[in-house]
Design a protein around this motif. Structure first.
Motif, mmCIF file in Angstrom:
data_model
loop_
_atom_site.group_PDB
_atom_site.id
_atom_site.type_symbol
_atom_site.label_atom_id
_atom_site.label_comp_id
_atom_site.label_asym_id
_atom_site.label_seq_id
_atom_site.Cartn_x
_atom_site.Cartn_y
_atom_site.Cartn_z
ATOM 1 N N HIS A 15 42.158 38.446 31.955
ATOM 2 C CA HIS A 15 41.461 37.218 31.571
ATOM 3 C C HIS A 15 41.784 36.886 30.127
ATOM 4 O O HIS A 15 41.585 37.703 29.234
ATOM 5 N N ILE B 243 48.722 33.771 41.882
ATOM 6 C CA ILE B 243 49.044 35.062 41.278
ATOM 7 C C ILE B 243 49.396 36.034 42.400
ATOM 8 O O ILE B 243 48.693 36.121 43.404
ATOM 9 N N LEU C 41 45.213 31.081 43.263
ATOM 10 C CA LEU C 41 44.561 30.380 42.171
ATOM 11 C C LEU C 41 45.091 28.953 42.081
ATOM 12 O O LEU C 41 46.232 28.710 42.482
ATOM 13 N N PRO C 42 44.288 28.023 41.523
ATOM 14 C CA PRO C 42 42.969 28.188 40.927
ATOM 15 C C PRO C 42 41.893 28.604 41.940
ATOM 16 O O PRO C 42 42.002 28.314 43.124
ATOM 17 N N ILE D 68 38.938 29.582 37.473
ATOM 18 C CA ILE D 68 39.962 30.394 36.834
ATOM 19 C C ILE D 68 41.332 29.904 37.317
ATOM 20 O O ILE D 68 41.509 29.567 38.485
ATOM 21 N N ALA D 69 42.267 29.825 36.373
ATOM 22 C CA ALA D 69 43.590 29.268 36.672
ATOM 23 C C ALA D 69 44.653 30.062 35.944
ATOM 24 O O ALA D 69 44.451 30.532 34.817
ATOM 25 N N HIS D 70 45.795 30.199 36.590
ATOM 26 C CA HIS D 70 46.969 30.849 36.015
ATOM 27 C C HIS D 70 48.045 29.793 35.791
ATOM 28 O O HIS D 70 48.261 28.919 36.638
ATOM 29 N N SER E 167 50.312 31.420 30.660
ATOM 30 C CA SER E 167 49.647 32.712 30.746
ATOM 31 C C SER E 167 50.567 33.800 30.185
ATOM 32 O O SER E 167 51.795 33.720 30.286
ATOM 33 N N PHE F 287 45.032 35.053 33.569
ATOM 34 C CA PHE F 287 44.455 33.745 33.872
ATOM 35 C C PHE F 287 43.488 33.322 32.788
ATOM 36 O O PHE F 287 43.024 34.135 31.986
ATOM 37 N N SER G 212 39.798 31.041 32.088
ATOM 38 C CA SER G 212 38.583 30.601 32.787
ATOM 39 C C SER G 212 38.022 29.357 32.108
ATOM 40 O O SER G 212 38.128 29.195 30.890
#
Length: 904
Positions: free
Chosen positions: A69, A744, A754-755, A803-805, A842, A848, A850
């Motif tokens: 994170h 991911i 993700l998201p 949450i996103a990568h 990232s 990721f 948030s």
């Protein structure tokens, strides 16, 4: 049913050096992955039929397969007018900031102001929840919002004083001894941990200010550490004494004179302390220090500080550009994130007018030595962190090989070190974890050997009694060979130190960050020695130390700039970088230098700093570098050759290809596919004092691989044999083909789409709604939607977290609140939950960010207002790097499951 929760280690975006991901308690699907960089590859590094190359030794990688994170809770709010250095009057800037404060108060924005800026950058730094970012973006006059990044200070390792070999790599010794240059009359600002002005090599003893450390300020206080809520409030004072050591080390490289001789031993220093005795600082404090350096009339600013994976639009970069406009040369390390792959360079080094510096390994290492028994071979070593120093005589307990020792990654010790000396291999977890694992198992000493060629200076270890030393990969292989032969192996201590050749000397350092910049500007700009450099250290910490990092390469360039400006005082700040780049010397590929192929232009820039070449040059080729952008066909550029000599000169035009990269951003491959370069003339004659333009045409290589970056060097060779160069680099194809907002895939091969809409289910420390715990907290996916009370329940905020990568940088990230009942935004204009500009990629393929939503939007009257209880969705839109905001194809989108707001 909700998916199993994901525990995530928290990482800080914007470390000075290494972004260290604390290992997390992982859910079962993510557990068990271990990655180890071996000492040799299965195949030699040679070109395949299709041009792909494999290095002799695997590249270091930050990939662990663990979801981590990356968190923010401090923000820059940039206002619309330019700063006063760019033409806006100070009164207008102040009035605009007052209008923002009034509007923010009227709208009910919840924030705490930290600092306000007007001279080099117009805006404020504030503390506020992620959930307030969208509301802040809606306030009139707000141009953009960026996270305030944190920057860590590196560890170091004590050693004997010796800068001689590093000075020889850049020609600083020639500049001093043959050209008579010392930097006299120049003032160099060092923004860092302060300077020990009592050090005799830096003009001490004495009280501040001294004859050499003539200006400065402590912007934070000794106890400051931005990483912890209890210590993140600055307590400035007027004494920039260094209680850490890093700044003193940097200053010594710039200009020590004594036991150590720096690059420019007669410069005067400004000490701008932005770190406490340990821990981290923040980007807003850095801008305050820049304004201090400008007020003190510094000629050069060195910042051995950088935020990885960032943008040239980041406030520290734009403020640095404005410093150059004011006449100050700005030099900054490009970053130590080479193990995280491409586009890992950081601000402020990414600034358009900043000299961003890469690192090369030193040719020699000054180290103590032991004798291996029974072979009798002498082995160089370096002490590790704060572990007990080894004795000057005597013999160790027998060595036992225990392997890697990363217990958090599922390792078990391969041997029993109780009552013995543990022999371990470097890699995949911290030195402290390895040391602790061996000591907990009863080891009386710990020897770690490198997993890539060369020596290393390790840190971060807390003393628990047993000694710890680091040796090269070759020494480690020798010890392992003895053990495998059934020998009882011990080490005999000596009091001898040796200057040992470094197998990777003169090659790009394994930690040095890759470019390009996300806007496809060519970065880094130039390189200098940075791996294993001995320099000054605070007197109460031994006086001298060895440190590795682009932190150490940057002051070589800053000192070199001082020598250049002493020799050529009329050179404008904006022209210095071009002169340095024209004379730099590109080096061969680190992966197999014997192939004779030049390393990536987007890794080493123009090449190794050549101080005499820059000082003596009477030819300039502009621009100093060519950033060709995304090329889908042939491109043409014009370069101008200026002859400042006393006689007519004939120049021959040429091209030197460099290696390219391709494939994964995080673990790139290497290839020998190169562009074809032609000129509108093979040679050109330029009279004394004259200039000539040459048209250059670049045809990209075939698109053999995905996501190719290519580059090389235009060469301009005068009739006296001197070669001047212009580096170039480009993306091969359509830049918009890179997906940014991606799923991911963890170390077990499980794909996490993700998201995610999530609930936070575990976190020990919060800053507002942001989880500030070292382990990053635990987020549970809610694929079927979820209900939120918008209250704190059992110590946790019951609010929606997305949450996103990001596999690649994003120009703008928006999240709009949509009413589930109508399918439309809750208001035609006032509907934004998140709006952030220039989002970093990232750090790893499994990390990721948030984003919390507190259930509010800004209403038609400009007030922050809670939405009614009910059902909603968040629609996320990410504009790709260099994307056209008016082209829907350049946006990536995602819509959340249903969010039920039920406040009770």
């Amino acid at each position: 049913m909700p998916a199993p929760p994901v525990s995530a280690a928290r990482t800080e975006k914007g470390c000075v050096h290494k972004v260290v991901s604390h290992r997390s308690r992982l859910a079962a699907p993510l557990a068990g992955l271990t990655l180890l960089a071996g000492l040799t590859a299965a195949v030699p590094a040679a070109a395949d039929d299709d041009g792909e190359l494999a290095p002799l030794h695997p590249a270091p990688t930050a990939e662990t397969g663990e979801m981590t994170h990356q968190a923010d809770n401090l923000w820059f709010i940039e206002l619309e007018s330019p700063p006063s250095s760019d033409g806006t009057s100070p009164s207008e800037v102040e009035e605009e900031q007052e209008e923002f404060r009034a509007d923010a108060d009227e709208q009910g924005l919840e924030y705490t102001e930290r600092l306000a800026f007007g001279e080099l950058w117009n805006g404020l730094s504030v503390e506020m929840d992620d959930a307030q970012v969208g509301n802040a973006r809606e306030i009139p006059g707000v141009n953009a919002i960026y996270p305030v990044m944190r920057y860590e200070v590196p560890e170091s390792d004590e050693s004997a004083p010796d800068l001689d070999t590093a000075l020889g790599m850049t020609g600083a010794d020639v500049g001093q001894n043959e050209l008579g240059l010392t930097g006299e009359g120049l003032r160099v600002a060092v923004m860092d941990t302060g300077i020990d002005y009592t050090h005799p090599d830096l003009g001490g003893p004495g009280s501040f200010p001294t004859g050499r450390v003539v200006a400065g300020h402590d912007f934070v206080g000794d106890d400051f550490d931005a990483s912890h809520p209890a210590t993140n409030v600055p307590a400035p004072d007027d004494d920039p004494q260094d209680c850490h050591g890093h700044g003193t080390h940097v200053a010594g490289i710039v200009g020590a004179e004594g036991e150590v001789t720096g690059v420019a031993p007669d410069v005067e220093f400004g000490a701008y302390k932005v770190f406490g005795c340990s821990g981290s600082t923040t980007a807003d404090i850095m801008i305050a220090a820049m304004e201090g350096a400008l007020a003190d009339d510094m000629d050069v600013l060195n910042m051995s500080i950088g935020s990885s994976h960032s943008w040239p639009q980041y406030p520290t970069a734009t403020a640095s550009d404005n410093l150059v406009d004011e006449g100050m040369v700005v030099v900054a390390s490009i970053g130590n994130e080479g193990d995280t792959g491409l586009y890992s360079a950081g601000a402020p080094g990414l600034g358009a007018d900043v000299i961003g510096v890469a690192s090369y390994d030193n040719t020699h290492v000054e180290a103590a030595s032991v004798v291996a028994s029974p072979s009798g071979e002498s082995l160089a070593y370096m002490e590790m962190g704060d572990a007990s120093p080894p004795p000057a005589s005597g013999t160790t307990d027998p060595l036992v090989f225990v392997g890697r020792g990363c217990l958090s990654a599922g390792d078990t010790l391969e041997g029993d070190p109780e009552g013995a000396t543990a022999l371990m291999v470097r890699g995949s977890c911290t030195f402290a974890e390895k040391y602790d694992a061996a000591v907990d198992a009863g080891a009386t000493g710990v020897v770690m050997y490198n997993n890539v060629p060369g020596m290393f200076a390790g840190g971060g270890i807390t003393d628990r009694g047993p000694f710890s030393i680091g040796v090269s990969d070759e020494s480690g292989a020798h010890l392992v060979e003895l053990l495998d032969a059934g020998e009882t192996v011990t080490l005999d201590w000596t009091d001898e130190s040796v200057s040992t050749p470094n197998p990777t000397g003169g090659l790009i350092s394994s930690f040095s960050s890759y470019g390009m910049s996300p806007d496809l500007a060519l970065k880094p700009d130039i390189g200098a020695p940075g791996g294993l450099i001995n320099s000054t250290y605070p007197m109460d910490q031994g006086g001298y130390a060895t440190v590795s990092g682009t932190s150490m390469s940057s002051p070589h360039v800053a000192g070199g700039v001082a020598l250049l400006l002493q020799a050529r005082p009329d050179l404008a700040a904006h022209d210095v970088r071009t002169v340095l780049q024209n004379s730099a010397d590109p080096k061969n590929w680190w992966g197999n230098p014997g192939l004779g192929l030049l390393d990536n232009a987007h890794r080493q820039g123009a090449g190794m700093l050549d101080i005499p070449g820059a000082v003596l040059a009477t030819t300039t080729v502009t621009p100093g570098k060519l950033s060709l952008g995304a090329t889908e066909g042939t491109v043409s550029e014009t370069v101008t050759i200026t002859n400042d000599g006393d006689e007519e000169a004939v120049y021959t035009l040429g091209h030197e290809a460099a290696l390219g990269t391709h494939g994964s951003t995080f673990t790139p491959g290497f290839n020998a596919d190169s562009a074809e370069v032609s000129f509108d003339t093979e040679s050109v004659t330029v009279p004394a004092g004259g200039s000539a333009e040459v048209r250059v045409t670049v045809t990209p290589p075939a698109r053999t691989y995905e996501q190719m970056l290519y580059g090389g060097y235009l060469s301009v060779t005068s009739d006296d044999g001197t070669t001047f160069r212009v580096p170039y680099a480009a993306y091969n194809g359509d830049y918009q083909e890179i997906e940014a907002m991606t799923p991911i895939t963890d170390g077990d091969g499980t794909v996490h789409e993700l998201p995610w809409l999530t609930k936070i289910t575990e976190c020990g420390v919060f800053e507002g709604l942001e989880c500030a715990a070292a382990d990053g907290g635990t987020f549970a996916n809610q694929p079927e939607g979820a209900s939120y009370s918008m209250e704190w329940v059992d110590g946790l905020p019951d609010v929606p977290y997305v949450i996103a990568h990001f596999d690649h940088h994003v120009t703008r990230l928006e999240m709009v609140v949509v009413d589930e009942r109508t399918g439309r935004p809750v208001h035609p204009r006032r509907n934004v939950a998140v709006d952030v500009s220039h989002v970093n990629r990232s750090a790893t393929s499994t990390s990721f960010f948030s984003y919390a939503w507190d259930g509010s939007v800004t209403d038609p009257h400009g007030r922050v207002k809670d939405v009614r209880d009910g059902d909603y969705r968040l629609e996320a839109r990410a504009l790709k790097a260099l994307g056209d905001p008016d082209d829907p194809d350049d946006w990536e989108t995602w819509t959340s499951p249903v969010i039920t707001i039920a406040r009770g």
